[in-house]
Design a protein around this motif. Structure first.
Motif, PDB file in Angstrom:
ATOM      1  N   LEU A 101      20.448  27.056 -59.075  1.00  0.00           N
ATOM      2  CA  LEU A 101      20.843  27.949 -60.169  1.00  0.00           C
ATOM      3  C   LEU A 101      21.859  27.253 -61.080  1.00  0.00           C
ATOM      4  CD1 LEU A 101      20.697  30.826 -61.408  1.00  0.00           C
ATOM      5  CD2 LEU A 101      22.539  31.498 -59.841  1.00  0.00           C
ATOM      6  N   SER A 102      22.804  26.540 -60.472  1.00  0.00           N
ATOM      7  CA  SER A 102      23.801  25.794 -61.246  1.00  0.00           C
ATOM      8  C   SER A 102      23.128  24.776 -62.168  1.00  0.00           C
ATOM      9  CB  SER A 102      24.752  25.043 -60.308  1.00  0.00           C
ATOM     10  OG  SER A 102      25.689  25.916 -59.745  1.00  0.00           O
ATOM     11  N   VAL A 103      22.198  24.032 -61.617  1.00  0.00           N
ATOM     12  CA  VAL A 103      21.505  23.005 -62.408  1.00  0.00           C
ATOM     13  C   VAL A 103      20.780  23.653 -63.587  1.00  0.00           C
ATOM     14  CG1 VAL A 103      19.650  21.282 -62.357  1.00  0.00           C
ATOM     15  CG2 VAL A 103      21.291  21.425 -60.455  1.00  0.00           C
ATOM     16  N   SER A 104      20.185  24.807 -63.354  1.00  0.00           N
ATOM     17  CA  SER A 104      19.444  25.477 -64.440  1.00  0.00           C
ATOM     18  C   SER A 104      20.374  25.798 -65.611  1.00  0.00           C
ATOM     19  CB  SER A 104      18.784  26.759 -63.916  1.00  0.00           C
ATOM     20  OG  SER A 104      19.743  27.799 -63.780  1.00  0.00           O
ATOM     21  N   HIS A 105      21.678  25.965 -65.321  1.00  0.00           N
ATOM     22  CA  HIS A 105      22.659  26.261 -66.366  1.00  0.00           C
ATOM     23  C   HIS A 105      23.362  24.997 -66.879  1.00  0.00           C
ATOM     24  CE1 HIS A 105      22.185  30.523 -65.912  1.00  0.00           C
ATOM     25  NE2 HIS A 105      22.669  30.567 -64.699  1.00  0.00           N
ATOM     26  N   GLY A 106      22.942  23.830 -66.404  1.00  0.00           N
ATOM     27  CA  GLY A 106      23.515  22.607 -66.965  1.00  0.00           C
ATOM     28  C   GLY A 106      24.639  21.989 -66.163  1.00  0.00           C
ATOM     29  N   ARG A 351      27.269   7.586 -67.600  1.00  0.00           N
ATOM     30  CA  ARG A 351      26.059   8.058 -66.920  1.00  0.00           C
ATOM     31  C   ARG A 351      25.462   9.200 -67.722  1.00  0.00           C
ATOM     32  NH1 ARG A 351      26.306   9.316 -60.532  1.00  0.00           N
ATOM     33  NH2 ARG A 351      25.724  11.395 -61.274  1.00  0.00           N
ATOM     34  N   ALA A 352      24.157   9.165 -67.941  1.00  0.00           N
ATOM     35  CA  ALA A 352      23.528  10.184 -68.793  1.00  0.00           C
ATOM     36  C   ALA A 352      23.349  11.499 -68.042  1.00  0.00           C
ATOM     37  CB  ALA A 352      22.203   9.666 -69.343  1.00  0.00           C
ATOM     38  N   ASP A 353      24.478  12.140 -67.743  1.00  0.00           N
ATOM     39  CA  ASP A 353      24.527  13.504 -67.198  1.00  0.00           C
ATOM     40  C   ASP A 353      24.924  14.391 -68.364  1.00  0.00           C
ATOM     41  OD1 ASP A 353      24.171  12.306 -64.751  1.00  0.00           O
ATOM     42  OD2 ASP A 353      26.215  12.652 -64.039  1.00  0.00           O
ATOM     43  N   CYS A 354      24.019  15.210 -68.863  1.00  0.00           N
ATOM     44  CA  CYS A 354      24.353  15.940 -70.088  1.00  0.00           C
ATOM     45  C   CYS A 354      23.463  17.172 -70.268  1.00  0.00           C
ATOM     46  CB  CYS A 354      24.238  15.012 -71.290  1.00  0.00           C
ATOM     47  SG  CYS A 354      22.678  14.134 -71.395  1.00  0.00           S
ATOM     48  N   VAL A 355      23.882  18.026 -71.200  1.00  0.00           N
ATOM     49  CA  VAL A 355      23.214  19.311 -71.434  1.00  0.00           C
ATOM     50  C   VAL A 355      23.092  19.572 -72.924  1.00  0.00           C
ATOM     51  CG1 VAL A 355      23.176  21.720 -70.682  1.00  0.00           C
ATOM     52  CG2 VAL A 355      24.842  20.140 -69.692  1.00  0.00           C
ATOM     53  N   LEU A 356      21.949  20.074 -73.341  1.00  0.00           N
ATOM     54  CA  LEU A 356      21.786  20.572 -74.709  1.00  0.00           C
ATOM     55  C   LEU A 356      22.163  22.039 -74.728  1.00  0.00           C
ATOM     56  CD1 LEU A 356      18.379  19.247 -76.101  1.00  0.00           C
ATOM     57  CD2 LEU A 356      20.693  18.486 -76.684  1.00  0.00           C
ATOM     58  N   VAL A 357      23.052  22.406 -75.661  1.00  0.00           N
ATOM     59  CA  VAL A 357      23.460  23.814 -75.768  1.00  0.00           C
ATOM     60  C   VAL A 357      23.146  24.351 -77.162  1.00  0.00           C
ATOM     61  CG1 VAL A 357      25.240  23.624 -73.989  1.00  0.00           C
ATOM     62  CG2 VAL A 357      25.850  23.190 -76.373  1.00  0.00           C
ATOM     63  N   GLU A 358      22.989  25.662 -77.237  1.00  0.00           N
ATOM     64  CA  GLU A 358      22.646  26.313 -78.503  1.00  0.00           C
ATOM     65  C   GLU A 358      23.914  26.669 -79.265  1.00  0.00           C
ATOM     66  OE1 GLU A 358      19.330  26.792 -79.221  1.00  0.00           O
ATOM     67  OE2 GLU A 358      18.856  25.902 -77.268  1.00  0.00           O
ATOM     68  N   ARG A 372      19.907  27.075 -71.506  1.00  0.00           N
ATOM     69  CA  ARG A 372      20.022  25.654 -71.791  1.00  0.00           C
ATOM     70  C   ARG A 372      18.628  25.069 -72.033  1.00  0.00           C
ATOM     71  NH1 ARG A 372      24.861  27.085 -69.475  1.00  0.00           N
ATOM     72  NH2 ARG A 372      24.565  28.973 -70.717  1.00  0.00           N
ATOM     73  N   LYS A 373      18.486  24.385 -73.151  1.00  0.00           N
ATOM     74  CA  LYS A 373      17.199  23.798 -73.521  1.00  0.00           C
ATOM     75  C   LYS A 373      16.838  22.643 -72.580  1.00  0.00           C
ATOM     76  CE  LYS A 373      13.752  23.846 -76.334  1.00  0.00           C
ATOM     77  NZ  LYS A 373      12.884  25.036 -76.297  1.00  0.00           N
ATOM     78  N   LEU A 374      17.839  21.818 -72.252  1.00  0.00           N
ATOM     79  CA  LEU A 374      17.563  20.583 -71.507  1.00  0.00           C
ATOM     80  C   LEU A 374      18.796  20.171 -70.716  1.00  0.00           C
ATOM     81  CD1 LEU A 374      15.186  18.385 -71.552  1.00  0.00           C
ATOM     82  CD2 LEU A 374      16.730  17.059 -72.993  1.00  0.00           C
ATOM     83  N   VAL A 375      18.566  19.762 -69.481  1.00  0.00           N
ATOM     84  CA  VAL A 375      19.655  19.219 -68.665  1.00  0.00           C
ATOM     85  C   VAL A 375      19.187  17.878 -68.103  1.00  0.00           C
ATOM     86  CG1 VAL A 375      21.197  19.617 -66.707  1.00  0.00           C
ATOM     87  CG2 VAL A 375      20.281  21.578 -67.988  1.00  0.00           C
ATOM     88  N   LEU A 376      20.015  16.842 -68.298  1.00  0.00           N
ATOM     89  CA  LEU A 376      19.706  15.532 -67.738  1.00  0.00           C
ATOM     90  C   LEU A 376      20.704  15.178 -66.643  1.00  0.00           C
ATOM     91  CD1 LEU A 376      19.047  13.213 -70.858  1.00  0.00           C
ATOM     92  CD2 LEU A 376      17.423  14.648 -69.624  1.00  0.00           C
TER      93      LEU A 376
END
Lengths: 393, 393
Positions: A101-106, A351-358, A372-376
């Motif tokens: 669930l955490s990952v789904s939120h970035g 390190r490319a740990d990142c999140v796209l936010v609206e 969140r659109k995308l989480v890397l």
């Protein structure tokens, strides 16, 4: 792992640009054959950091737990220890559910306290360690061996804490030295001894308020100095820093800054809290977390650290854009620094740990808390449109 | 309007049943030709009640407003009055946007304070009245003529308040008699005179804390008694009831109960608040609202009264299921009773204003705050899957 280009992205809400990722790292140029993701002008922030939670406690995915628990802290602790078995709480499954669930939120980094007690032994630690392994490459999980039920009044707990740290827990936990342990000297000596023996940092739950909390905090400060553990000790909750005696609090905060002791807050609405603007001004590193999520303690929580930034904003009356950005900073860079997350950030070499936010701005992203659109994680897509690539068990 | 049957529904989380609606009203039996909606076992609650907001202030749909406003209440008031024009804030359009967002979350009744001042005259009142007419049958809007910029220090405001009430405002507003008006006697005499003249209820913003707020509250109590306005006066915010002097607060609460004065709270995390369990025990009717939503005062707010129930829960440390149900009751029945909403509820003969919510129990519905599957207003579907049937302008 193929190279990746994030096209049309606004790092931290700044100007539109493209970012290249090679071998998990942000780089200047990437392979011309790199995969391209069009980010549609969205804001990119580094991965959210859940720096204080309890992965082993959540009831996510289980039937609704009707909470009829008493009002005191000890009521909640006793109830939980006793109902864990009858509820069929499997720490591996529950921690996996919450982490996904955490990952789904970035969220890309989690520090979780995990119960260690004579009733359940190391079952929690083993369960969360199994989840950590299962989710390697998806989310980093740091484990705090946490004596939730107290150490001093329950013989055998110190030994279990020792075993937990030998087994693979990363951090030594502690809990209200007066309020729960009833033996501040005994408890804190044991905590710092374990930290010294295992060469591991410390993170102590301190719910104690006002003068009592201040006393315990002074004892933590003194031991941090004596053990040369500057930069390696964190205090979670630290409600005593929300005391109305601001002159006393200012003095405590100066001492915390001197010993580089960090503060972790969940910004609860119903308890006194450390004031994040003051912590920042005092030079105290501050991170944040969700605390328990839908557990026997209470029904709330959704593991969304963008929502937690909003809670920090609401609790601290942060309204100006620069203030809301401080709240977000605590939920990203602050927690990451406390966890000593390697290569954290959006710069070249990170390190490319990142999140796209609206949102148009960082403040709007916090206020909106949109999917969140995308989480890397390490350049790999781990969530899209609010859903993790892994399904919860 | 055709008849409707809500099949497989759990009113207030109770046993599965079917509910029939005829001519806007819940009835025992309906036309065999009635339309049937299968509710999939979801919980049905009466429409959520947004009992304290500011429809004319929201910046929804406009470019992001970068907030650099000062920390005092008066900074926010002055800034807002001055930037309204430059931001191109049209009270009709903005109120429609916010009201439609409210409906999407299941709100069927709104009480909105609307600014009345010598700078903008009755533009706000006229705008929100136009929205009220436009959204008739979708959501009920009650308008409070609200002297946001003060009445006494700004000559001409009392006359404008009088005009607003003649024009169609439903409730007489007021604001901090000491803190803002600097003339508690003058202000409260004017407010009660307007109420008497127009035969309308009162709703006063009271941010004043501790003894000052208590003094103003005592003055409101005295006038309520003198004017025989029991049951017709509400106090919004009432921060003074969050004072640490609980014996004094208990005395104030007993007087409020005696005069049947209601309390409206937004449960802010950063201010002292009335304790909802105490209000309930004292027999004081309590409602809730979102306050300003994404305006020049601050960036937060999404018009979701199920989320507001969660905020009430978090602020009041409500963890047990029965306590969370109290928070929800405040956001439904409490606000409805204060607004004297006709035929409110799920019983036979009640108006079919209702919402389907997700979750196994009412407490879970509050904790989850999931998208609303269905919202009915007078038996008509006004929102589905989190979207209002009307698009925002």
């Amino acid at each position: 792992m193929t190279d990746l280009i994030l096209k049309n992205v606004r790092p931290m809400g700044g100007a539109l640009t493209d970012l290249a990722i090679h071998d998990r790292i942000f780089v200047e140029n990437s392979d011309p054959a790199a995969e391209v993701i069009d980010c549609g002008g969205r804001i990119l922030i580094p991965g959210l950091v859940e720096a204080h939670t309890h992965l082993d406690k959540s009831l996510l995915g289980l039937p609704w737990y009707r909470n009829e628990v008493g009002p005191r802290l000890i009521d909640k602790i006793t109830n939980e220890r006793e109902v864990k078995v009858s509820l069929g709480l499997d720490p591996q499954v529950q921690s996996e559910r919450q982490a996904i669930l955490s990952v789904s939120h970035g969220t890309t980094h989690i520090r979780s306290h995990v119960d260690v007690d004579t009733h359940h032994g190391l079952a929690g630690i083993e369960g969360v360690m199994a989840t950590r392994e299962k989710l390697a490459g998806i989310v980093d999980i740091e484990i705090v061996a946490f004596p939730q039920s107290s150490m001093m009044p329950r013989p055998g707990t110190v030994e279990l804490m020792d075993e937990a740290l030998a087994l693979g827990a990363d951090v030594v936990g502690g809990i209200d030295p007066c309020g729960i342990e009833r033996d501040p000297k005994g408890h804190l000596d044991a905590v710092f001894r374990l930290a010294e023996k295992h060469g591991k940092p410390i993170d102590i739950h301190l719910h104690e308020r006002d003068a009592m909390g201040g006393f315990s905090m002074e004892e933590i400060i003194a031991r941090t100095r004596a053990h040369g553990m500057q930069g390696k000790v964190a205090i979670s909750h630290a409600f005593c820093l929300g005391s109305p005696d601001r002159a006393y609090v200012a003095d405590l905060q100066a001492q915390l800054a001197d010993e580089r002791i960090h503060i972790l807050t969940t910004a609860p609405a119903s308890a006194p809290v450390p004031l994040v603007r003051e912590l920042r001004a005092a030079g105290i590193l501050t991170g944040a977390g969700s605390d328990g999520i839908r557990d026997t303690w209470g029904p709330y929580g959704n593991a969304d650290m963008l929502e937690r930034a909003m809670f920090i904003g609401l609790r601290n009356n942060l309204r100006r854009d620069d203030e809301v950005e401080l709240a977000l900073d605590i939920c990203t860079y602050g927690g990451a620094a406390i966890m000593e997350a390697e290569g954290y950030g959006l710069g070249l070499g990170c390190r490319a740990d990142c999140v796209l936010v609206e949102g148009e701005t960082l403040a709007e992203a916090v206020a909106l808390r949109a999917k969140r659109k995308l989480v890397l994680k390490g350049g790999r897509v781990v969530a899209r449109d609010g859903a993790c690539i892994l399904e919860a068990p």
